[in-house]
Design a protein around this motif. Structure first.
Motif, PDB file in Angstrom:
ATOM      1  N   THR A  61      38.046   5.940  85.206  1.00 39.36           N
ATOM      2  CA  THR A  61      36.651   6.341  85.373  1.00 39.36           C
ATOM      3  C   THR A  61      36.246   6.369  86.850  1.00 39.36           C
ATOM      4  OG1 THR A  61      36.089   5.424  83.210  1.00 39.36           O
ATOM      5  CG2 THR A  61      34.275   5.803  84.739  1.00 39.36           C
ATOM      6  N   LYS A  62      36.624   5.338  87.621  1.00 38.68           N
ATOM      7  CA  LYS A  62      36.258   5.295  89.039  1.00 38.68           C
ATOM      8  C   LYS A  62      36.901   6.448  89.804  1.00 38.68           C
ATOM      9  CE  LYS A  62      35.326   0.333  89.545  1.00 38.68           C
ATOM     10  NZ  LYS A  62      35.714  -0.923  90.248  1.00 38.68           N
ATOM     11  N   THR A  63      38.160   6.730  89.486  1.00 38.18           N
ATOM     12  CA  THR A  63      38.869   7.834  90.146  1.00 38.18           C
ATOM     13  C   THR A  63      38.178   9.163  89.840  1.00 38.18           C
ATOM     14  OG1 THR A  63      40.946   6.634  89.924  1.00 38.18           O
ATOM     15  CG2 THR A  63      41.095   8.992  90.395  1.00 38.18           C
ATOM     16  N   PHE A  64      37.784   9.336  88.576  1.00 36.96           N
ATOM     17  CA  PHE A  64      37.112  10.562  88.163  1.00 36.96           C
ATOM     18  C   PHE A  64      35.780  10.725  88.900  1.00 36.96           C
ATOM     19  CE2 PHE A  64      34.050  12.621  85.210  1.00 36.96           C
ATOM     20  CZ  PHE A  64      34.599  13.900  85.216  1.00 36.96           C
ATOM     21  N   ARG A  65      35.002   9.654  88.973  1.00 30.02           N
ATOM     22  CA  ARG A  65      33.695   9.734  89.637  1.00 30.02           C
ATOM     23  C   ARG A  65      33.857  10.023  91.127  1.00 30.02           C
ATOM     24  NH1 ARG A  65      30.876   4.527  86.606  1.00 30.02           N
ATOM     25  NH2 ARG A  65      30.428   5.626  84.628  1.00 30.02           N
ATOM     26  N   PHE A  66      34.876   9.428  91.748  1.00 25.33           N
ATOM     27  CA  PHE A  66      35.139   9.709  93.154  1.00 25.33           C
ATOM     28  C   PHE A  66      35.512  11.188  93.334  1.00 25.33           C
ATOM     29  CE2 PHE A  66      38.189  10.218  96.643  1.00 25.33           C
ATOM     30  CZ  PHE A  66      37.386   9.824  97.707  1.00 25.33           C
ATOM     31  N   GLY A  67      36.310  11.704  92.392  1.00 25.89           N
ATOM     32  CA  GLY A  67      36.696  13.114  92.451  1.00 25.89           C
ATOM     33  C   GLY A  67      35.486  14.031  92.379  1.00 25.89           C
ATOM     34  N   LEU A  68      34.523  13.668  91.526  1.00 24.72           N
ATOM     35  CA  LEU A  68      33.298  14.463  91.417  1.00 24.72           C
ATOM     36  C   LEU A  68      32.533  14.482  92.742  1.00 24.72           C
ATOM     37  CD1 LEU A  68      31.878  13.460  87.895  1.00 24.72           C
ATOM     38  CD2 LEU A  68      32.973  15.613  88.524  1.00 24.72           C
ATOM     39  N   LEU A 110      33.696  13.905  95.745  1.00 27.82           N
ATOM     40  CA  LEU A 110      34.475  14.601  96.767  1.00 27.82           C
ATOM     41  C   LEU A 110      34.375  16.114  96.614  1.00 27.82           C
ATOM     42  CD1 LEU A 110      36.575  14.586  99.064  1.00 27.82           C
ATOM     43  CD2 LEU A 110      38.364  14.476  97.296  1.00 27.82           C
ATOM     44  N   THR A 111      34.589  16.604  95.396  1.00 31.09           N
ATOM     45  CA  THR A 111      34.597  18.062  95.195  1.00 31.09           C
ATOM     46  C   THR A 111      33.200  18.661  95.375  1.00 31.09           C
ATOM     47  OG1 THR A 111      34.407  17.680  92.789  1.00 31.09           O
ATOM     48  CG2 THR A 111      36.613  18.071  93.683  1.00 31.09           C
ATOM     49  N   ARG A 112      32.156  17.928  94.977  1.00 29.70           N
ATOM     50  CA  ARG A 112      30.797  18.431  95.205  1.00 29.70           C
ATOM     51  C   ARG A 112      30.512  18.554  96.702  1.00 29.70           C
ATOM     52  NH1 ARG A 112      27.741  14.569  90.751  1.00 29.70           N
ATOM     53  NH2 ARG A 112      28.356  15.756  88.883  1.00 29.70           N
ATOM     54  N   PHE A 113      30.947  17.546  97.470  1.00 26.14           N
ATOM     55  CA  PHE A 113      30.732  17.564  98.917  1.00 26.14           C
ATOM     56  C   PHE A 113      31.486  18.736  99.555  1.00 26.14           C
ATOM     57  CE2 PHE A 113      32.279  16.350 103.162  1.00 26.14           C
ATOM     58  CZ  PHE A 113      31.058  16.174 103.819  1.00 26.14           C
ATOM     59  N   ALA A 165      30.680  22.859 101.548  1.00 23.31           N
ATOM     60  CA  ALA A 165      31.283  23.379 102.783  1.00 23.31           C
ATOM     61  C   ALA A 165      32.159  24.602 102.503  1.00 23.31           C
ATOM     62  CB  ALA A 165      32.114  22.283 103.441  1.00 23.31           C
ATOM     63  N   GLY A 166      32.142  25.089 101.254  1.00 21.91           N
ATOM     64  CA  GLY A 166      32.914  26.275 100.903  1.00 21.91           C
ATOM     65  C   GLY A 166      34.364  25.994 100.590  1.00 21.91           C
ATOM     66  N   PHE A 192      31.451  20.962  83.032  1.00 25.35           N
ATOM     67  CA  PHE A 192      32.509  21.967  83.090  1.00 25.35           C
ATOM     68  C   PHE A 192      32.502  22.706  84.421  1.00 25.35           C
ATOM     69  CE2 PHE A 192      32.346  21.214  78.524  1.00 25.35           C
ATOM     70  CZ  PHE A 192      33.703  21.130  78.236  1.00 25.35           C
ATOM     71  N   THR A 193      31.323  22.910  84.978  1.00 24.62           N
ATOM     72  CA  THR A 193      31.238  23.518  86.305  1.00 24.62           C
ATOM     73  C   THR A 193      31.876  22.603  87.343  1.00 24.62           C
ATOM     74  OG1 THR A 193      29.193  24.665  85.681  1.00 24.62           O
ATOM     75  CG2 THR A 193      29.666  24.466  88.040  1.00 24.62           C
ATOM     76  N   ASP A 194      31.602  21.303  87.248  1.00 19.97           N
ATOM     77  CA  ASP A 194      32.124  20.326  88.213  1.00 19.97           C
ATOM     78  C   ASP A 194      33.649  20.269  88.232  1.00 19.97           C
ATOM     79  OD1 ASP A 194      29.790  19.484  89.397  1.00 19.97           O
ATOM     80  OD2 ASP A 194      29.511  17.751  88.079  1.00 19.97           O
TER      81      ASP A 194
END
Length: 613
Positions: free
Chosen positions: A316-323, A325-328, A332-333, A370-372
């Motif tokens: 769960t923590k890894t998944f939330r960190f991934g979210l 990171l990818t949103r950030f 930036a494109g 699903f977008t995330d």
């Protein structure tokens, strides 16, 4: 009244006026691209079958020729067949349906989940003369035969090995495979069938609605209605030639029929036929599925299962960190979502990159999820009466919580004296476009009721437009709950919040009259115990307390008059349509019937489990 007209977003050539012409265009545009991929069982062994667009056309023509050669179906202008098709999604279903539309007569697709007597009644109402069915619907066919003397031909779509057995009870039975094979060498008869003129403004199909609040009505759609909606859709939503889509939703619904069949024909998308939900993951991996048409409940279920798997693996923590990171990085494109969440994508087959949700409002939580993770998630809106799509989100304008702008050449309006730009000023959604139905079959009164004097189709749905002209649905006019203080509550709007409770599979909210003349908001939850958080006990008392807390949490965030006062729960499935929408009137009758057996009202048992018989 606020009006928004849809504009084309994509240049897409549509040089066709009917479905037969559209298939000819696809034959020329997409040589070598599979139109259909499906499994076929021969002598107990499973084979994968591929059909290109030319083979699809020949199979439609051959089946029609084989049927005509039997002598009962005429194409000489002296008769018009009404051909009912019922069964699971299959290539034979597609062929039988389109043979009707391409020249045999009128298609009458029927819901495979209807009770036998309902099918027989609809065959009477729809003046059905040919009944095509799966072997699983043999009992249905026998009931149709008893009550419908006008039906002169029965066609078994599958299980050709059962023909001799069935002929004892249905002497008029024909096998799909036999008709197809018989018609293949009949070139003169196929040419005659191909030359049958198509009037694209006349009724081509009767689709019976799966109304959640009223008796089904027969929606008359012309080929012009259907083809117009295809043209509107393909000039709004971009689709890549050669991708593969999985046919999951029932073909007798216009969402799967227009988009999941005809829009994919028009755009060169290969349609892979899913046998049943148990083989969903297998099919996705085997065929490299990129696109799925779905309904919100399927996405909610998929989302919860994915999250549960993540939790069970302690990630769960890894998944939330991934979210995060990818949103950030997205801002930036830089898009690395499919790389970061590769395990999730692998479980979904590895190629899935678009899901299109229709039939009901898509909760923002699933839309965002699903977008995330790197899957384009688009919500759309429409009705059987509009063939069916009226609006849709697109990859370039994907506003969560909305169903997008009107499709190209569709005009929508909000019948409201206010600005129609918020829930407070929402009104009934009206529609105009070439995709709007001819009317209800043999029901002029009902047809008049749904059209305004100046030609707007009244959808019965309530909504508003945001600042970007995207449509937001707040509920159904017919399901609105009018409180004693005059406030209106749309149950669909409130249900979205309670559907987010982990373990709640379905929820229905209604207004319960009281002895004091008030209306209390009440809810019935269907619980899936396997989807509950691990911290929740499964004893009734523990469930009661936990649900009480969850309802209270949500109520604290709700406007006062939208708070749920009473609720009951159990594990049984509610009464639903095949697009997984609750049939409100029938479900409420079921609830009240069960409470009456106990000589209780919902207030007496609020917060407790009620076992439904």
């Amino acid at each position: 009244m606020r009006t928004v007209h849809g504009l084309p977003q994509i240049e897409f050539s549509t040089p066709f006026e009917n479905l037969r012409e559209m298939l000819d265009v696809s034959i020329d545009k997409y040589p070598g691209i599979p139109a259909y991929i499906f499994h076929e069982i021969i002598e107990g062994k499973e084979y994968t079958v591929t059909k290109d667009y030319l083979q699809l056309k020949d199979d439609i023509n051959s089946f029609a020729a084989g049927l005509i050669s039997q002598g009962k179906v005429r194409i000489d202008g002296f008769g018009e067949e009404h051909i009912a098709v019922i069964g699971t999604n299959s290539y034979p279903w597609v062929i039988a349906h389109n043979a009707a539309l391409f020249g045999l007569g009128i298609s009458v697709p029927l819901d495979k989940q209807l009770a036998d007597h309902e099918v027989a009644r609809l065959c009477q109402r729809g003046k059905v003369t040919v009944f095509a069915f799966d072997y699983a619907h043999l009992e249905t066919a026998l009931m149709v035969e008893k009550g419908n003397p006008q039906v002169h031909t029965f066609i078994l779509l599958d299980r050709q090995d059962k023909l001799d057995e069935i002929k004892q009870d249905l002497p008029e039975i024909q096998g799909f495979g036999d008709l197809l094979a018989a018609g293949q060498p009949m070139q003169d008869l196929k040419n005659k069938f191909i030359s049958v003129p198509i009037d694209n403004k006349e009724m081509a199909a009767i689709y019976y609605t799966s109304g959640t609040t009223a008796q089904s009505k027969g929606v008359m759609l012309s080929q012009h209605n259907i083809v117009s909606n295809i043209k509107q859709a393909v000039r709004t939503i971009p689709l890549d030639v050669g991708k593969r889509a999985l046919s999951v939703l029932p073909l007798h619904h216009t969402f799967e029929g227009t988009v999941g069949m005809y829009c994919f024909w028009a755009t060169g998308i290969s349609i892979c036929v899913n046998e049943n939900l148990r083989t969903l993951t297998k099919n996705m991996k085997e065929w490299g599925i990129a696109i799925i048409l779905t309904v919100p409940l399927m996405l909610i279920t998929m989302h919860r299962q994915i999250i549960k798997n993540i939790e069970q693996k302690g990630k769960t923590k890894t998944f939330r960190f991934g979210l995060k990171l990818t949103r950030f990085l997205n801002k930036a494109g830089i898009d690395i979502r499919r790389t970061v969440f590769k395990d999730i994508h692998s479980a979904l087959g590895g190629k899935l990159d678009m899901v299109v949700s229709g039939a009901a409002a898509l909760p923002a939580e699933q839309h965002r999820f699903f977008t995330d993770i790197g899957i384009t998630c688009l919500a759309g809106y429409g009705l059987t009466e509009t063939a069916p799509i009226l609006s849709a989100c697109t990859p370039s304008l994907n506003i969560m919580g909305s169903v997008g702008r009107p499709l190209a050449d569709v005009t929508l309006a909000i019948d409201s004296p206010g600005a129609a730009d918020s829930e407070e000023s929402a009104g009934e959604i009206l529609a105009k476009g070439e995709n709007v139905m001819l009317g209800y079959y043999q029901n002029e009164g009902a047809t008049r009721e749904v059209f305004t004097k100046d030609g707007w189709f009244k959808t019965g749905d309530i909504g508003y437009f945001d600042k970007q002209d995207c449509l937001h649905i707040t509920g159904r006019a017919k399901s609105v709950i009018v409180l004693s203080n005059g406030k209106n509550v749309f149950p669909e709007e409130v249900e979205v919040f309670f559907n987010q409770i982990p373990g709640v599979k379905n929820v229905m909210i209604w207004g319960e009259p009281t002895e004091r003349g008030a209306i209390d908001l009440s809810a019935r939850f269907q619980i899936d115990k396997e989807a509950l958080p691990d911290s929740v006990g499964i004893k009734d008392e523990e469930m009661n307390d936990w649900l009480e807390d969850e309802v209270e949490k949500i109520n604290r965030e709700m406007t006062e008059y939208k708070k749920v006062k009473y609720f009951i729960w159990d594990e049984s499935e509610p009464i639903m349509t095949t697009t997984l929408k609750i049939k409100r009137n029938e479900e409420l009758q079921r609830i009240h019937k069960e409470l009456a057996k106990l000589n209780l009202v919902v207030r007496d048992v609020s917060g407790k489990r009620i076992l439904f018989g």
